[in-house]
Design a protein around this motif. Structure first.
Motif, PDB file in Angstrom:
ATOM      1  N   ARG A 159      60.736 -41.108   7.431  1.00  0.00           N
ATOM      2  CA  ARG A 159      61.000 -39.899   6.659  1.00  0.00           C
ATOM      3  C   ARG A 159      60.100 -39.803   5.423  1.00  0.00           C
ATOM      4  O   ARG A 159      59.528 -38.755   5.136  1.00  0.00           O
ATOM      5  CB  ARG A 159      62.472 -39.883   6.238  1.00  0.00           C
ATOM      6  CG  ARG A 159      62.880 -38.745   5.373  1.00  0.00           C
ATOM      7  CD  ARG A 159      63.049 -37.483   6.174  1.00  0.00           C
ATOM      8  NE  ARG A 159      63.588 -36.445   5.317  1.00  0.00           N
ATOM      9  CZ  ARG A 159      63.014 -35.273   5.170  1.00  0.00           C
ATOM     10  NH1 ARG A 159      61.937 -34.975   5.853  1.00  0.00           N
ATOM     11  NH2 ARG A 159      63.534 -34.382   4.380  1.00  0.00           N
ATOM     12  N   LEU A 160      60.010 -40.899   4.665  1.00  0.00           N
ATOM     13  CA  LEU A 160      59.296 -40.857   3.392  1.00  0.00           C
ATOM     14  C   LEU A 160      57.809 -41.160   3.516  1.00  0.00           C
ATOM     15  O   LEU A 160      57.019 -40.701   2.689  1.00  0.00           O
ATOM     16  CB  LEU A 160      59.929 -41.848   2.407  1.00  0.00           C
ATOM     17  CG  LEU A 160      61.392 -41.618   2.063  1.00  0.00           C
ATOM     18  CD1 LEU A 160      61.905 -42.756   1.195  1.00  0.00           C
ATOM     19  CD2 LEU A 160      61.571 -40.282   1.371  1.00  0.00           C
ATOM     20  N   ARG A 161      57.459 -41.991   4.493  1.00  0.00           N
ATOM     21  CA  ARG A 161      56.077 -42.428   4.687  1.00  0.00           C
ATOM     22  C   ARG A 161      55.503 -43.073   3.421  1.00  0.00           C
ATOM     23  O   ARG A 161      54.341 -42.878   3.072  1.00  0.00           O
ATOM     24  CB  ARG A 161      55.191 -41.278   5.145  1.00  0.00           C
ATOM     25  CG  ARG A 161      55.633 -40.700   6.463  1.00  0.00           C
ATOM     26  CD  ARG A 161      54.568 -39.864   7.082  1.00  0.00           C
ATOM     27  NE  ARG A 161      55.053 -39.161   8.246  1.00  0.00           N
ATOM     28  CZ  ARG A 161      55.173 -39.691   9.455  1.00  0.00           C
ATOM     29  NH1 ARG A 161      54.873 -40.948   9.654  1.00  0.00           N
ATOM     30  NH2 ARG A 161      55.612 -38.981  10.464  1.00  0.00           N
ATOM     31  N   ARG A 162      56.368 -43.824   2.736  1.00  0.00           N
ATOM     32  CA  ARG A 162      55.961 -44.574   1.549  1.00  0.00           C
ATOM     33  C   ARG A 162      56.504 -45.984   1.670  1.00  0.00           C
ATOM     34  O   ARG A 162      57.615 -46.202   2.140  1.00  0.00           O
ATOM     35  CB  ARG A 162      56.492 -43.923   0.277  1.00  0.00           C
ATOM     36  CG  ARG A 162      55.838 -42.564   0.008  1.00  0.00           C
ATOM     37  CD  ARG A 162      56.280 -41.929  -1.288  1.00  0.00           C
ATOM     38  NE  ARG A 162      56.095 -42.833  -2.422  1.00  0.00           N
ATOM     39  CZ  ARG A 162      56.998 -42.959  -3.390  1.00  0.00           C
ATOM     40  NH1 ARG A 162      58.119 -42.261  -3.359  1.00  0.00           N
ATOM     41  NH2 ARG A 162      56.772 -43.782  -4.387  1.00  0.00           N
ATOM     42  N   VAL A 163      55.715 -46.952   1.226  1.00  0.00           N
ATOM     43  CA  VAL A 163      56.082 -48.357   1.403  1.00  0.00           C
ATOM     44  C   VAL A 163      57.119 -48.803   0.381  1.00  0.00           C
ATOM     45  O   VAL A 163      58.092 -49.469   0.726  1.00  0.00           O
ATOM     46  CB  VAL A 163      54.821 -49.251   1.317  1.00  0.00           C
ATOM     47  CG1 VAL A 163      55.192 -50.713   1.349  1.00  0.00           C
ATOM     48  CG2 VAL A 163      53.872 -48.915   2.443  1.00  0.00           C
ATOM     49  N   GLN A 164      56.941 -48.443  -0.882  1.00  0.00           N
ATOM     50  CA  GLN A 164      57.781 -48.982  -1.948  1.00  0.00           C
ATOM     51  C   GLN A 164      59.270 -48.689  -1.748  1.00  0.00           C
ATOM     52  O   GLN A 164      60.085 -49.612  -1.800  1.00  0.00           O
ATOM     53  CB  GLN A 164      57.294 -48.489  -3.315  1.00  0.00           C
ATOM     54  CG  GLN A 164      57.798 -49.298  -4.491  1.00  0.00           C
ATOM     55  CD  GLN A 164      59.123 -48.801  -5.028  1.00  0.00           C
ATOM     56  OE1 GLN A 164      59.443 -47.634  -4.899  1.00  0.00           O
ATOM     57  NE2 GLN A 164      59.882 -49.693  -5.602  1.00  0.00           N
ATOM     58  N   PRO A 165      59.686 -47.449  -1.516  1.00  0.00           N
ATOM     59  CA  PRO A 165      61.121 -47.231  -1.333  1.00  0.00           C
ATOM     60  C   PRO A 165      61.659 -47.869  -0.050  1.00  0.00           C
ATOM     61  O   PRO A 165      62.806 -48.320  -0.008  1.00  0.00           O
ATOM     62  CB  PRO A 165      61.279 -45.715  -1.291  1.00  0.00           C
ATOM     63  CG  PRO A 165      59.939 -45.134  -1.312  1.00  0.00           C
ATOM     64  CD  PRO A 165      58.941 -46.199  -1.542  1.00  0.00           C
ATOM     65  N   THR A 166      60.818 -47.946   0.960  1.00  0.00           N
ATOM     66  CA  THR A 166      61.245 -48.556   2.219  1.00  0.00           C
ATOM     67  C   THR A 166      61.503 -50.047   2.040  1.00  0.00           C
ATOM     68  O   THR A 166      62.542 -50.570   2.468  1.00  0.00           O
ATOM     69  CB  THR A 166      60.181 -48.328   3.301  1.00  0.00           C
ATOM     70  OG1 THR A 166      59.972 -46.921   3.457  1.00  0.00           O
ATOM     71  CG2 THR A 166      60.592 -48.928   4.616  1.00  0.00           C
TER      72      THR A 166
END
Length: 83
Positions: A26-33
């Motif tokens: 959904r976010l396509r971001r590493v940090q929040p994942t």
């Protein structure tokens, strides 16, 4: 009781993997994942610590906290450098 807590810890780990996978898609971001995944892994580690309190489980939980803090700080630093 410890068997139930071990099963709950396994369930929390699996839910963490599933949640992190959904967040990544959904976010396509590493940090929040990674932050979400490490939060779930920390929760699972603390449940395991409650199930069988020993020095080894305490060390594992402490190592999980340390890795979580280092990885999240590193990812935040990288994110701040690349706006």
């Amino acid at each position: 009781m410890t068997t139930v807590l071990h099963q709950v810890a396994l369930l929390v780990t699996l839910l963490g993997l599933l949640s992190a996978g959904c967040a990544a898609l959904r976010l396509r971001r590493v940090q929040p994942t990674v932050a979400l995944l490490t939060d779930f892994l920390l929760a699972a580690g603390l449940i395991r610590l409650a199930a069988a309190p020993s020095w080894m489980s305490l060390t594992t939980a402490a190592a999980t906290v340390a890795v979580r803090m280092l990885v999240n700080a590193g990812l935040r630093a990288l994110d701040a450098r690349h706006p």
